[in-house]
Design an enzyme around this catalytic site. Structure first.
Site, PDB file in Angstrom:
ATOM      1  CB  CYS A   1      18.988 -13.368   8.756  1.00 18.71           C
ATOM      2  SG  CYS A   1      18.678 -13.369  10.505  1.00 18.71           S
TER       3      CYS A   1
ATOM      4  NE  ARG B   1      21.747 -15.962   4.223  1.00 21.50           N
ATOM      5  CZ  ARG B   1      23.036 -15.728   4.041  1.00 21.50           C
ATOM      6  NH1 ARG B   1      23.707 -16.419   3.156  1.00 21.50           N
ATOM      7  NH2 ARG B   1      23.655 -14.803   4.727  1.00 21.50           N
TER       8      ARG B   1
ATOM      9  CD1 TRP C   1      19.646 -19.841  12.893  1.00 25.19           C
ATOM     10  CD2 TRP C   1      20.916 -18.235  13.804  1.00 25.19           C
ATOM     11  NE1 TRP C   1      20.505 -20.426  13.796  1.00 25.19           N
ATOM     12  CE2 TRP C   1      21.288 -19.475  14.370  1.00 25.19           C
ATOM     13  CE3 TRP C   1      21.581 -17.089  14.233  1.00 25.19           C
ATOM     14  CZ2 TRP C   1      22.288 -19.605  15.332  1.00 25.19           C
ATOM     15  CZ3 TRP C   1      22.572 -17.209  15.197  1.00 25.19           C
ATOM     16  CH2 TRP C   1      22.914 -18.459  15.730  1.00 25.19           C
TER      17      TRP C   1
ATOM     18  CG  ASN D   1      22.072 -11.521   7.469  1.00 29.04           C
ATOM     19  OD1 ASN D   1      22.237 -12.034   8.584  1.00 29.04           O
ATOM     20  ND2 ASN D   1      22.804 -11.849   6.418  1.00 29.04           N
ATOM     21  N   GLY D   2      22.335  -9.665  10.344  1.00 31.35           N
ATOM     22  CA  GLY D   2      23.563  -9.226  11.008  1.00 31.35           C
ATOM     23  C   GLY D   2      23.271  -8.870  12.459  1.00 31.35           C
TER      24      GLY D   2
ATOM     25  CD  GLU E   1      32.262 -33.123   9.170  1.00 29.36           C
ATOM     26  OE1 GLU E   1      32.563 -32.288  10.035  1.00 29.36           O
ATOM     27  OE2 GLU E   1      31.347 -32.936   8.362  1.00 29.36           O
TER      28      GLU E   1
ATOM     29  CE  LYS F   1      27.809 -32.957   8.840  1.00 26.57           C
ATOM     30  NZ  LYS F   1      28.897 -32.094   8.729  1.00 26.57           N
TER      31      LYS F   1
ATOM     32  CD  GLU G   1      26.430 -29.983  11.674  1.00 27.05           C
ATOM     33  OE1 GLU G   1      26.787 -28.826  11.461  1.00 27.05           O
ATOM     34  OE2 GLU G   1      26.665 -30.916  10.878  1.00 27.05           O
TER      35      GLU G   1
ATOM     36  CG  HIS H   1      45.076 -39.865  28.518  1.00 26.06           C
ATOM     37  ND1 HIS H   1      46.015 -40.285  29.436  1.00 26.06           N
ATOM     38  CD2 HIS H   1      45.565 -40.208  27.298  1.00 26.06           C
ATOM     39  CE1 HIS H   1      47.040 -40.838  28.794  1.00 26.06           C
ATOM     40  NE2 HIS H   1      46.781 -40.813  27.502  1.00 26.06           N
TER      41      HIS H   1
ATOM     42  CE  LYS I   1      25.384 -25.532   3.426  1.00 26.53           C
ATOM     43  NZ  LYS I   1      26.031 -26.575   4.244  1.00 26.53           N
TER      44      LYS I   1
HETATM   45  C1  G6P Z   1      27.810 -23.268  10.348  1.00 30.91           C
HETATM   46  C2  G6P Z   1      27.259 -24.485   9.647  1.00 30.91           C
HETATM   47  C3  G6P Z   1      28.339 -25.576   9.595  1.00 30.91           C
HETATM   48  C4  G6P Z   1      29.587 -25.026   8.920  1.00 30.91           C
HETATM   49  C5  G6P Z   1      30.111 -23.777   9.656  1.00 30.91           C
HETATM   50  C6  G6P Z   1      31.239 -23.098   8.879  1.00 30.91           C
HETATM   51  O1  G6P Z   1      27.970 -23.524  11.685  1.00 30.91           O
HETATM   52  O2  G6P Z   1      26.100 -24.970  10.304  1.00 30.91           O
HETATM   53  O3  G6P Z   1      27.858 -26.675   8.849  1.00 30.91           O
HETATM   54  O4  G6P Z   1      30.567 -26.006   8.894  1.00 30.91           O
HETATM   55  O5  G6P Z   1      29.051 -22.830   9.770  1.00 30.91           O
HETATM   56  O6  G6P Z   1      30.733 -22.608   7.678  1.00 30.91           O
HETATM   57  P1  G6P Z   1      31.580 -22.263   6.408  1.00 30.91           P
HETATM   58  O7  G6P Z   1      30.570 -21.764   5.417  1.00 30.91           O
HETATM   59  O8  G6P Z   1      32.545 -21.179   6.810  1.00 30.91           O
HETATM   60  O9  G6P Z   1      32.272 -23.483   5.968  1.00 30.91           O
END
Ligand code: G6P
Length: 605
Positions: A2, A27, A78, A102-103, A481, A485, A488, A504, A600
């Site tokens: 948000c 956000r 969000w 927001n929160g 990672e 990616k 996501e 395993h 984000k």
């Molecule tokens: C969210 C984002 C991720 C990010 C994670 C941690 O889930 O979508 O891309 O890695 O938060 O965020 P930070 O700002 O703490 O690295």
């Protein structure tokens, strides 16, 4: 998670709010809305809401304009409580007041029951709506609307950054903040509010980053702020950067694409001044390492993958025990913390609620703390004992790329610093590490032909029932990672695995509909990883090998350069994985920068 913005002044308010929200859309982008109080008379409050991206709100308001003095608040959502519908979009309204938030209000159910029992009708499923109804209830008896607002905020438990406007206080914005970011900025008499300074640049001249527990009110040219005991606070503003240019796409199709290309430059900036005279020269005080015999790394998402990578570096280079914790798990596990541990949190945004809470717990236990963070002045930066900024610049793509790269660089630097202080690294090894570090900007400066090759391969991967990304050692967190990616932004099912673990259990899934993306660096455990990949090939899995060495059993092969240092291979393969996810997502027609369901900066737990 948000985004909220607010404005008091005489500019065209719709444009100020839409412009501000545009910067915050990463956000959250389920829905958006705004309320504008303007004109001579306080009876004029207009509000608009729309589901989906911000442009839907903008289109809906195309015939509306608001010249002259006024106040406005806007929100991009969000969803946490209630579906992303127009009714659940902010602002939420009472009879004469509007609120954005927001929160998460943790006790909203109890407050809602109380208000409903007094005959208040709720129209949304959100937690936020309780704020506006509580306010209007208290305003019936309070000495002033701001007193009613104070009584309202005192009832809330949880996380909030919230703005409220009301016909009962024409020209004013009431605001409060706890465990979610809120900034107030000014430019002459004009006042701005935002969740992030990104939307204030070019508008406000100076900004004040509010602390948890504060409450205040503002009108043209006047701001009053109080701490949680309602003691008036001195206003303390810092200058905002003037240049907004760095947050534009610069001809790239997506921010994520631009950010992948930027990595060479931001890594150079990250290294600047930190490698000097064949030594590591960090801004953190040496005292923080005194008596330390363990490093605990704590983070979420991509930052968590940087933490796992670092755990290998700390143990191998600095010969110190390194433990990795997922922040959301750490909070409630009643962790046993040792006084001789250095607690390092890693966060791009510096606002991730779980990571912030973990940091608070470590501080409460008296541990030395450090943050590796990309956003100066963020909550995590302000709280941590020591800070290393990653200097990646604003990262807008929800899927993190350059932030990850610079986190790993910072952590690598830290492991070298610690190795030196602990006297466990010889000169030759140190020089070798520094040489490799200095070379990383050229490693990630890739030829666009690589992207072209991956673009062509990407068409092979639009179907199938899943992806395994596999690697060993530091290439295991890189595999995690790579899988994250892809998940996501392409919405394809992908998992990262240590290559040696496949037998395993996961290998049971191997068939011609399963894609394996194998990281086969030549400098680290090549033969071992190769055997693991051969086991998969023998079961007819599709193999994509990423390696400097040709792999005859692969269906697709992406050749990387030959290096002497594993970290050089790590960073080149990182680029390959980022481009791989990007090109598949583009082919699938997805919104690369704002993938569905994500945000984000996750400021709720
Ligand atoms: C969210 C984002 C991720 C990010 C994670 C941690 O889930 O979508 O891309 O890695 O938060 O965020 P930070 O700002 O703490 O690295």
């Amino acid at each position: 998670m948000c985004g909220i913005v607010g404005y008091i002044g005489s500019k065209e308010k719709k444009s100020v709010i839409i412009g501000g929200l545009k910067e915050l859309e990463y956000r959250g982008y389920d829905s958006a809305g705004m309320a504008i109080m303007s004109g001579e008379c306080c009876s004029d409050i207009h509000y608009f809401k729309a589901v989906g991206k911000l442009e839907n709100l903008s289109n809906k308001m195309s015939d509306f304009s608001s010249e002259g003095f006024g106040v406005a608040i806007g929100h991009t959502r969000w969803a946490t409580h209630g579906k992303p519908t127009e009714i659940n979009a902010h602002p939420h309204l009472g009879e004469y007041s509007f609120v954005i938030h927001n929160g998460i209000i943790e006790n909203y159910k109890e407050l809602k029951d109380e208000l409903e029992s007094q005959g208040v009708k709720f129209i949304s499923q959100t937690d936020t709506e309780v704020i506006v109804h509580l306010f209007e209830r208290y305003n019936k008896t309070a000495k002033s609307p701001f007193e009613a607002y104070k009584q309202t905020i005192a009832r809330l438990r949880g996380a909030y950054a919230t703005l409220l406007i009301t016909k009962a206080a024409y020209g004013e914005v009431f605001f409060a903040k706890n465990a979610a970011p809120l900034i107030v900025a000014k430019n002459g008499d004009e006042i701005y509010f935002s969740s992030s300074d990104a939307s204030l640049i070019g508008l406000g001249k100076e900004a004040m980053y509010l602390e948890d527990g504060v409450i205040g009110h503002a009108k043209l040219g006047a701001i009053e702020i109080f701490d949680k005991n309602l003691k008036a606070l001195q206003l303390s503003f810092t200058e905002l950067p003037k240049d907004k240019g760095y947050a534009q796409k610069d001809g790239y199709r997506f921010f994520m694409e631009k950010e992948i290309y930027e990595q060479s430059q931001v890594i150079s900036e990250c290294l600047m001044g930190r490698v000097k005279d064949d030594n590591v020269n960090l801004e953190v005080s040496d005292d923080v390492f005194d008596g330390i015999d363990e490093v605990v790394l704590c983070a979420c998402g991509t930052s968590y993958h940087a933490a796992i990578t670092a755990s290998y570096l700390f143990e191998r280079i600095a010969k110190i025990r390194a433990k990795v914790e997922i922040a959301s798990e750490f909070r409630y596990k009643e962790p046993l913390l040792k006084p001789n541990s250095l607690f390092i949190v890693i966060s791009q945004s510096g606002e991730t609620a779980d990571t912030l809470e973990a940091l608070k717990i470590a501080k409460e236990h008296g541990l030395k703390t450090m943050a590796i963070c990309n956003v100066d002045n963020s909550s995590i930066v302000r709280l941590a004992g020591e800070v290393m900024l990653t200097r990646a610049g604003i990262e807008k793509g929800v899927a993190s790329t350059k932030a990850f790269a610079t986190q790993v660089i910072c952590l690598w630097l830290l492991s070298l610093k610690l190795a030196k202080l602990r006297n466990v690294i010889d000169e030759k090894t140190m020089l070798n590490e520094l040489k490799a570090l200095r070379n990383i900007p050229s490693v990630v400066h890739f030829d666009p032909k690589l992207q072209e090759r991956i673009y062509r391969l990407a068409k092979h991967y639009l179907h199938g029932h899943g992806f395994f990304f596999i690697g060993r050692d530091i290439f295991y967190p890189l595999a995690l990672e790579g899988a994250l990616k892809l998940k996501e932004i392409s919405y394809l099912h992908a998992e990262g695995y240590p290559a040696g673990e496949m037998k395993h259990g996961p290998i049971a899934l191997a068939d011609d509909g399963l894609y394996t993306i194998a990281l086969l660096p030549s400098t680290l455990l090549y033969e071992k990883t190769k055997s693991n990949v051969e086991e998969l090939a023998a079961r007819d899995a599709n193999i994509t090998a990423i390696s400097p060495v040709a792999f005859e059993l692969s269906d697709d092969f992406i050749q990387t350069n030959t290096y002497e240092h594993p970290m050089s291979e790590f960073f080149e393969m990182m680029i390959v994985l980022q481009l791989f996810a990007l090109e598949i997502s583009i082919r699938l027609g997805n919104d690369v920068d704002m993938p569905r369901n994500l945000a984000k900066s996750v400021t709720v737990e």
